[in-house]
Design a protein around this motif. Structure first.
Motif, PDB file in Angstrom:
ATOM      1  N   SER A   1       0.865  -1.183   0.000  1.00  0.00           N
ATOM      2  CA  SER A   1       0.000   0.000   0.000  1.00  0.00           C
ATOM      3  C   SER A   1       0.897   1.226   0.000  1.00  0.00           C
ATOM      4  CB  SER A   1      -0.905  -0.012   1.231  1.00  0.00           C
ATOM      5  OG  SER A   1      -1.741  -1.144   1.204  1.00  0.00           O
ATOM      6  N   GLN A   2       0.704   2.092  -0.976  1.00  0.00           N
ATOM      7  CA  GLN A   2       1.677   3.168  -1.162  1.00  0.00           C
ATOM      8  C   GLN A   2       1.055   4.463  -1.639  1.00  0.00           C
ATOM      9  OE1 GLN A   2       4.042   2.696  -5.017  1.00  0.00           O
ATOM     10  NE2 GLN A   2       3.237   0.633  -4.711  1.00  0.00           N
ATOM     11  N   LEU A   3       1.788   5.518  -1.358  1.00  0.00           N
ATOM     12  CA  LEU A   3       1.458   6.863  -1.824  1.00  0.00           C
ATOM     13  C   LEU A   3       2.434   7.239  -2.921  1.00  0.00           C
ATOM     14  CD1 LEU A   3       0.215   9.804  -1.431  1.00  0.00           C
ATOM     15  CD2 LEU A   3       2.103  10.151   0.191  1.00  0.00           C
TER      16      LEU A   3
ATOM     17  N   VAL B   1       2.600   3.019   3.042  1.00  0.00           N
ATOM     18  CA  VAL B   1       1.663   3.643   3.968  1.00  0.00           C
ATOM     19  C   VAL B   1       0.714   2.599   4.567  1.00  0.00           C
ATOM     20  CG1 VAL B   1       1.744   5.877   2.802  1.00  0.00           C
ATOM     21  CG2 VAL B   1       0.026   4.179   2.113  1.00  0.00           C
ATOM     22  N   ASN B   2       0.114   2.966   5.673  1.00  0.00           N
ATOM     23  CA  ASN B   2      -0.889   2.161   6.330  1.00  0.00           C
ATOM     24  C   ASN B   2      -2.054   3.062   6.716  1.00  0.00           C
ATOM     25  OD1 ASN B   2      -2.171  -0.002   7.587  1.00  0.00           O
ATOM     26  ND2 ASN B   2      -1.160   0.365   9.539  1.00  0.00           N
ATOM     27  N   PRO B   3      -2.869   3.472   5.736  1.00  0.00           N
ATOM     28  CA  PRO B   3      -3.936   4.417   6.018  1.00  0.00           C
ATOM     29  C   PRO B   3      -5.021   3.817   6.902  1.00  0.00           C
ATOM     30  CG  PRO B   3      -4.165   3.564   3.802  1.00  0.00           C
ATOM     31  CD  PRO B   3      -2.854   3.047   4.322  1.00  0.00           C
ATOM     32  N   VAL B   4      -5.735   4.687   7.590  1.00  0.00           N
ATOM     33  CA  VAL B   4      -6.794   4.261   8.498  1.00  0.00           C
ATOM     34  C   VAL B   4      -8.128   4.794   7.992  1.00  0.00           C
ATOM     35  CG1 VAL B   4      -7.667   4.461  10.859  1.00  0.00           C
ATOM     36  CG2 VAL B   4      -5.213   4.232  10.457  1.00  0.00           C
ATOM     37  N   ALA B   5      -9.144   3.925   7.986  1.00  0.00           N
ATOM     38  CA  ALA B   5     -10.504   4.314   7.631  1.00  0.00           C
ATOM     39  C   ALA B   5     -11.337   4.391   8.897  1.00  0.00           C
ATOM     40  CB  ALA B   5     -11.108   3.308   6.662  1.00  0.00           C
ATOM     41  N   LEU B   6     -11.897   5.549   9.178  1.00  0.00           N
ATOM     42  CA  LEU B   6     -12.755   5.737  10.347  1.00  0.00           C
ATOM     43  C   LEU B   6     -14.207   5.835   9.881  1.00  0.00           C
ATOM     44  CD1 LEU B   6     -10.641   8.430  12.257  1.00  0.00           C
ATOM     45  CD2 LEU B   6     -10.601   5.963  12.544  1.00  0.00           C
ATOM     46  N   TYR B   7     -15.049   4.952  10.428  1.00  0.00           N
ATOM     47  CA  TYR B   7     -16.463   4.953  10.043  1.00  0.00           C
ATOM     48  C   TYR B   7     -17.304   4.365  11.144  1.00  0.00           C
ATOM     49  CZ  TYR B   7     -15.330   0.087   8.735  1.00  0.00           C
ATOM     50  OH  TYR B   7     -14.901  -1.205   8.737  1.00  0.00           O
TER      51      TYR B   7
ATOM     52  N   PRO C   1       5.651   7.804   6.278  1.00  0.00           N
ATOM     53  CA  PRO C   1       7.002   7.904   6.830  1.00  0.00           C
ATOM     54  C   PRO C   1       7.763   9.035   6.151  1.00  0.00           C
ATOM     55  CG  PRO C   1       6.836   6.027   5.348  1.00  0.00           C
ATOM     56  CD  PRO C   1       5.446   6.545   5.542  1.00  0.00           C
ATOM     57  N   ARG C   2       8.523   9.773   6.921  1.00  0.00           N
ATOM     58  CA  ARG C   2       9.204  10.951   6.385  1.00  0.00           C
ATOM     59  C   ARG C   2      10.667  10.645   6.042  1.00  0.00           C
ATOM     60  NH1 ARG C   2       6.012  15.122   6.225  1.00  0.00           N
ATOM     61  NH2 ARG C   2       4.181  15.255   7.579  1.00  0.00           N
TER      62      ARG C   2
END
Length: 233
Positions: free
Chosen positions: A33-35, A227-233, A217-218
Motif C-alpha cells: 500500500s503506497q502513496l 503507507v498504512n492508512p486508516v478508515a474511520l467509520y 514515513p518521512r
C-alpha cells in the motif's frame, strides 16, 4: 557492514581500539500500500509545477516534491465499486473504465465526489489475484483510462486510488498512453495517487464513505511512501 574497518583496520578515534557492525539498507519504497508523490511521473523532463528533472532529481533523493514534505492526508473518502457495477467479483486484466463508467457506477451506488475528497476504486484485483496468480497480478491490472483521469482531475480531489498496484489499466486501452493517468494526476494537477488500497473489507461492511487518515514515513527525498492508512467509520 563494518564501516572503515576493511583489512582488519580498527577505529582508534574512539580513544581505544574499537570495532563495530552497522546497517545499510537498499530497497524499493514503492511496494505494498503506497502513496505516489508528485515527483513520481512527469513528461518531457518536467514534473509538477514545471520543475525540471535536472533541478530536483539527485542520487540522494528528490530535492523538491519528496513525500517527506506531504502533509498528513485527512479527509472524506469515497469508494466506487467498479467490479460490482460490471457484475463481477474481479475485473479482468486490462479492463478499463472512464468518465462514463465512473459516473454511472457512482450514481447507481449513491456516491458523490467532491473537491478535496479521496476517491478510491474497487476492482477486486488484489483480493482476487494477488495470492492465486501473483505473476499476473503484478504484470497487468484493470484500471483507469487516460480520459477517466482527466475527468477525475476536473473534480479536484486530494487523491485518487484503487485496489491495484498502478491505478491505470495495464495493458492500456486502445489509443491510450501507458500510465498517462499518472502524468495527468501528478504532473498536471498535483493530485496524489494511492495504490494497493484494498477496500474490499470496507465494502463488505457496507461502507463506501468514511474519514481517511494517512501519515506517511518521512524518509527524506522519497518519490513514493509505504503507507498504512486508516478508515474511520
Amino acid at each position: 557492514m563494518q564501516p572503515n574497518q576493511q583489512g582488519g583496520q580498527k577505529l582508534t578515534s574512539f580513544g581505544y581500539e574499537g570495532n563495530y557492525n552497522d546497517d545499510i539498507l537498499q530497497t524499493w519504497i514503492g511496494i505494498g500500500s503506497q502513496l505516489d508523490g508528485l515527483g513520481h511521473l512527469g513528461e518531457g523532463g518536467h514534473y509538477y509545477n514545471c520543475l525540471d528533472e535536472k533541478e530536483i532529481s539527485a542520487i540522494t533523493g528528490l530535492t523538491k516534491l519528496g513525500t517527506h514534505d506531504v502533509p498528513p492526508l485527512v479527509g472524506r473518502a469515497v469508494i466506487i465499486d467498479m467490479a460490482k457495477h460490471l457484475g463481477k467479483e474481479v475485473m479482468e486484466a486490462g479492463e478499463h473504465f472512464g468518465s462514463t463508467e465512473i459516473k454511472a457506477a457512482a450514481e447507481a451506488q449513491g456516491v458523490t465526489m467532491g473537491e478535496g475528497d479521496i476517491i478510491l476504486f474497487h476492482t477486486g484485483w488484489t483480493e482476487g489475484m494477488l495470492e492465486s496468480d501473483p505473476m499476473l497480478w503484478g504484470s497487468a491490472e484493470p484500471g483507469l483510462t487516460n480520459e477517466g483521469a482527466v475527468y477525475l482531475a476536473s473534480l479536484n480531489p486530494m487523491a485518487v486510488g484503487a485496489d491495484t498496484w498502478g491505478l491505470d489499466a495495464i495493458p492500456a486501452a486502445e489509443g491510450d498512453k501507458v500510465f498517462y493517468g499518472h502524468v495527468t494526476l501528478l504532473k498536471d494537477n498535483g493530485i496524489y495517487i494511492l495504490e494497493t488500497m484494498n477496500v474490499g473489507p470496507l465494502l463488505r461492511d457496507g461502507v463506501n464513505e468514511f474519514m481517511f487518515v494517512l501519515g506517511q514515513p518521512r524518509i527524506k527525498g522519497t518519490v513514493q511512501a509505504m503507507v498504512n492508512p486508516v478508515a474511520l467509520y
